[in-house]
Each structure stands twice: as structure tokens, then as C-alpha cells.
Design a protein around this motif. Structure first.
Motif, mmCIF file in Angstrom:
data_model
loop_
_atom_site.group_PDB
_atom_site.id
_atom_site.type_symbol
_atom_site.label_atom_id
_atom_site.label_comp_id
_atom_site.label_asym_id
_atom_site.label_seq_id
_atom_site.Cartn_x
_atom_site.Cartn_y
_atom_site.Cartn_z
ATOM 1 N N ILE A 124 0.860 -1.196 0.000
ATOM 2 C CA ILE A 124 0.000 0.000 0.000
ATOM 3 C C ILE A 124 0.897 1.247 0.000
ATOM 4 O O ILE A 124 1.783 1.371 0.833
ATOM 5 N N PRO A 125 0.673 2.155 -0.971
ATOM 6 C CA PRO A 125 1.568 3.309 -1.095
ATOM 7 C C PRO A 125 1.510 4.244 0.125
ATOM 8 O O PRO A 125 0.577 4.183 0.920
ATOM 9 N N GLU A 126 2.514 5.089 0.230
ATOM 10 C CA GLU A 126 2.660 6.027 1.351
ATOM 11 C C GLU A 126 1.432 6.937 1.491
ATOM 12 O O GLU A 126 0.947 7.168 2.579
ATOM 13 N N ARG A 127 0.954 7.454 0.343
ATOM 14 C CA ARG A 127 -0.237 8.315 0.380
ATOM 15 C C ARG A 127 -1.315 7.715 -0.517
ATOM 16 O O ARG A 127 -1.546 8.172 -1.640
ATOM 17 N N PRO A 128 -2.020 6.700 -0.016
ATOM 18 C CA PRO A 128 -2.987 5.999 -0.871
ATOM 19 C C PRO A 128 -4.237 6.846 -1.116
ATOM 20 O O PRO A 128 -4.569 7.725 -0.317
ATOM 21 N N GLU A 157 -5.338 -5.530 -1.521
ATOM 22 C CA GLU A 157 -4.800 -4.304 -0.911
ATOM 23 C C GLU A 157 -5.901 -3.242 -0.781
ATOM 24 O O GLU A 157 -5.938 -2.508 0.200
ATOM 25 N N THR A 158 -6.782 -3.175 -1.781
ATOM 26 C CA THR A 158 -7.893 -2.222 -1.694
ATOM 27 C C THR A 158 -8.795 -2.592 -0.528
ATOM 28 O O THR A 158 -9.234 -1.730 0.249
ATOM 29 N N PHE A 159 -9.055 -3.910 -0.386
ATOM 30 C CA PHE A 159 -9.902 -4.382 0.716
ATOM 31 C C PHE A 159 -9.265 -4.021 2.062
ATOM 32 O O PHE A 159 -9.912 -3.454 2.946
#
Ligand code: ADP
Length: 431
Positions: A310-314, A350-352
Motif C-alpha cells: 500500500i503506497p505512502e499516500r494511498p 490491498e484495496t480491501f
């Protein structure tokens, strides 16, 4: 020339921990621990022998003596498990087993309490101290007078020799009224013949250490013992929170919020009651959601792997979840039938996961809003404790979304936390 030490003790269920604090630097210089045999647990019952606490405590004192520290200790203060209680006789010898915090046998007693105690009382429920004391009173052979002894009282009496005193925090679940600082009259309808202890404030001076202990363990005869508090309040204080508006969120299996506030709040429908903390109040609420929800959907290894992706600023998922393990919520939404919301579940794990974490953060945010709505002081700092500290995404989203700065806890040991009651006292004395 050494500065005097404070000994903080956390008397738990599975062990006793001690922390030595340097009075000059206010920092811990050593920790000690002694394990306790676990309570004997059955379906609804959980008991431990009070003698075990004393054995464990003396073992801890022996360790501190072996490290040649006892002579420097000038102040001793304990916390212990809230609502663990036994009956003692006039000599403070136990006449019953201790019923532990998680003992739930006193259901009939809880029903009697429900009929006469005000809604705001801390004495409700089968695991309240009062329900347990009523059960013990009924089920212990009467040949002499009995006294109520919270877990903390047992060791404080051993230290000072002064019976029949407890603190307002441990007394809350026995039905004590912390606003007026009195035992309410209705308790005598449930327990007509029992003598209730005198109640003082956490941090108040209790007495000098007994001469016998000075001799046995090499304490200084100047050593003073103070009234303590419960384990969860001591853990709160360990974080560094100490002023109005300071909060601690515990990101454990469940999510628990606590906040120092000016006025007490009692909202039984949300499971909220208030503890006295010097001239302020500590309020708290506990949600059924928390870190366990993440572990329900991902095992720990998978959780750690997906978090890395998951990116730093999702980007916000807009899933608007309210994740629950099972039906029913108490705080910040009070509804035993509440189902939460986990719909829809996207294909991408990852979205979940991100959606779940966003959900946890929004429950925390709503929690602080609810406390404020109910009259709590505004939150100015949020310290954090618990396993969720290791979840970078959770921590980042919290610092973006919550209305006050998010800080790491200073310490996590309740044995350190309880000594902060003495610091708070000296603060107030100076002002
Ligand atoms: P408890 O309330 O059971 O004492 P903890 O304070 O240990 O729980 O917190 C447990 C939670 O912390 C877990 O449910 C999980 O969400 C989270 N957690 C634990 N270890 C990790 C880790 N290595 N990485 C991310 N999250 C973790």
C-alpha cells in the motif's frame, strides 16, 4: 550520593511487574517481573488464591533486594486488576478465593443490583466487584466478620499494616460514587452487614512501610506507600498522557479510547463511565472493532505483505466500511443489533485491506466526536498504544484523519504508569 527511587508495581493476573523510577530524572532505571500461576478457569468462573499474590510480591521484593536497590526506595505505589476481589477477616487473612476480573458467575446478584443501583453506577453486570462480593458473601461460611478486599488492598495492607482503605478507582465497580466521594446508601440494602472500606484518591498517602518489612527487605524506614489505581488507568498514564485533552487510543484486538476531561461523563448505553484522576476525570469507551478484524481477513504474514504494497499516500477507497467481527456494537454506536458494513468486498486484497483500515480510523474519529458530544473536553493530543503501532498504514491514516496530533506512547508498562500519579500530585502541589 543517589537520588531516591519510586517503586511502581503492576499486580496483574498472570504476573507481577515492578519498575524502579529515579525521582530526579523521572525515568525508569530497572524492571522486575515474577510470573503468577494462572487463575483456575471454568465456563463462568475464574479464581485465584490471594496467597499467591503475596508469595509473588515477596519474590519480587527479594529480587529488588538482591539487586541492592531496596534501601533507595522512598515511595511505593501499586496498580492492580480492577474488579478482582476476595473477602478477608479482621486480621486480613483471606476467607475466600479471589474471584477474578473475568468471573461471571454472579448473574443473580447482578439482577438484584440492576433493580436498585442507579443507571450510572459502575456496579452493574455480573463481573462487577459488588456482584462478586455479594456472591462471596452468600457462599462463604459465616463464623466471623468479613471485609471487602480488592486485589490492590491485599498488598497495600501487607505493606502498611493499615486495613480498610482503598482508592476511588478500584472502588468504582463496587458501586462507590466518585462524584460525591461517598458509598451510596443503596449498597447497604444489598449488603446490610458488611463494613465498606474508607476511600481515598489515587496518589494519596496511605502510610509508612511496616517496620517488619524494613528489617526483612532492607527498605529505608522513610518509605511511604500511596493509594494506587486500576491496571488500565496505570497503562493509560504510562503513555505520557497527563493533562486536560490528552487521549490514548489502544489499537489492540479491540479499539479503546480514553481521554482526560474536566467533567465526568456517564453514558451507560455506550458503556462509558468516568474515573477520578486527581482534580480531573478519565473517560473511556471501547468499540468491538479493532485490530482483530484485520486478522480475521488476513493472517499476520499476509497482513504484513499486503501492507508493504500500500503506497505512502494511498487514494481513499470510498468503501465506507464499519468493520465488525460479529453483530452488535456498544461505542461509538450503541446498538446490539448493529451489523456494521463490509459491502462490497473488492477483488484486490490491498484495496480491501485499505478499506478496512479506513473503517477503523473512521470509528476512532467518531469515537472522539461522541465523547465530545457527551460533554468531554476537546482532544488535544492522541497517544497510541497496542499492536496496531506496527501497522504503518493505520498510523499514517490516523495522523491524516484525526483532529489532534497522533503521538507514540512514552512507555507501555503499567508499573511505570502508576508512578505518574505521584508526578501528577507534585504538579498540582506546585500550582
Ligand atoms: P491485544 O488487545 O490482544 O493485547 P495487541 O495490542 O497485541 O492486542 O494488538 C493486536 C493487533 O495488532 C492485531 O489484531 C493486529 O491488527 C496488530 N498487529 C500485531 N502485530 C502486527 C504487525 N507485525 N504488523 C501489523 N499489525 C500488527
Amino acid at each position: 550520593d543517589r537520588s531516591p527511587l519510586i517503586l511502581g508495581i503492576d499486580l496483574g493476573t498472570s504476573g507481577i511487574r515492578g519498575a524502579l523510577i529515579d525521582t530526579q530524572t523521572r525515568q525508569p532505571i530497572a524492571f522486575y517481573a515474577v510470573p503468577l500461576a494462572l487463575p483456575i478457569r471454568n465456563a463462568n468462573t475464574s479464581e485465584q488464591s490471594p496467597e499467591l499474590w503475596l508469595e509473588g510480591f515477596e519474590l519480587l521484593l527479594r529480587k529488588i533486594q538482591n539487586a541492592q536497590q531496596t534501601a533507595f526506595i522512598e515511595h511505593i505505589i501499586l496498580d492492580a486488576t480492577s474488579s478482582t476481589v476476595c473477602l478477608v477477616n479482621a486480621d486480613y487473612q483471606p476467607v475466600s478465593m479471589a474471584l477474578m476480573y473475568d468471573d461471571k458467575r454472579a448473574t443473580a446478584e447482578a439482577q438484584l443490583i440492576a433493580k436498585i443501583a442507579p443507571r450510572n453506577s459502575g456496579a452493574h453486570g455480573a463481573s462487577s466487584t459488588l456482584a462478586k462480593v455479594m456472591w462471596l458473601y452468600e457462599n462463604t461460611p459465616h463464623s466471623e466478620s468479613f471485609f471487602v478486599c480488592h486485589q490492590i488492598d491485599f498488598i497495600n495492607v501487607f505493606l502498611t499494616g493499615l486495613p480498610q482503605i482503598t482508592d476511588a478507582n478500584n472502588a468504582l465497580k463496587m458501586g462507590f460514587d466518585p462524584i460525591n466521594m461517598v458509598w451510596p446508601d443503596w449498597i447497604s440494602q444489598l449488603l446490610p452487614t458488611i463494613t465498606l472500606p474508607k476511600v481515598v484518591l489515587p496518589g494519596d498517602f496511605l502510610g509508612q512501610i511496616q517496620p517488619g518489612l524494613v528489617e526483612k527487605y532492607g527498605f529505608s524506614s522513610k518509605t511511604k506507600v500511596y493509594a494506587g489505581t486500576t491496571d488500565s488507568i496505570a497503562a493509560f498514564l504510562a503513555s505520557g498522557a497527563h493533562q486536560l485533552g490528552d487521549a490514548v487510543t489502544s489499537l489492540g484486538s479491540t479499539l479503546a479510547l480514553k481521554l482526560i476531561t474536566e467533567k465526568p461523563i456517564f453514558a451507560p448505553e455506550y458503556g462509558i463511565y468516568s474515573h477520578r484522576l486527581k482534580n480531573q476525570w478519565l473517560v473511556g469507551g471501547a468499540s468491538n472493532t479493532g485490530g482483530a478484524v484485520l486478522l480475521k481477513h488476513f493472517d499476520l504474514e499476509a497482513l504484513i505483505e499486503h501492507l508493504k504494497k500500500i503506497p505512502e499516500r494511498p487514494q481513499n477507497t470510498h468503501l465506507d466500511y464499519y468493520p465488525l467481527l460479529c453483530q452488535g456494537e456498544r461505542f461509538p454506536i450503541s446498538d446490539p443489533c448493529f451489523q456494521g458494513n463490509l459491502d462490497p468486498i473488492p477483488d484486490n486484497p490491498e484495496t480491501f485491506l485499505l478499506g478496512l483500515i479506513e473503517g477503523l480510523v473512521s470509528v476512532e474519529k467518531l469515537g472522539y466526536q461522541r465523547l465530545t458530544e457527551l460533554g468531554a473536553s476537546p482532544v488535544t493530543r492522541i497517544f497510541t498504544a497496542g499492536g496496531g503501532l506496527k501497522n504503518r498504514v493505520w498510523m499514517t491514516l490516523r495522523s491524516q484523519e484525526l483532529s489532534a496530533p497522533v503521538l507514540q506512547s512514552l512507555h507501555t508498562e503499567a508499573a511505570f504508569g502508576v508512578t505518574q500519579l505521584l508526578e501528577i500530585q507534585s504538579f498540582n502541589d506546585q500550582t
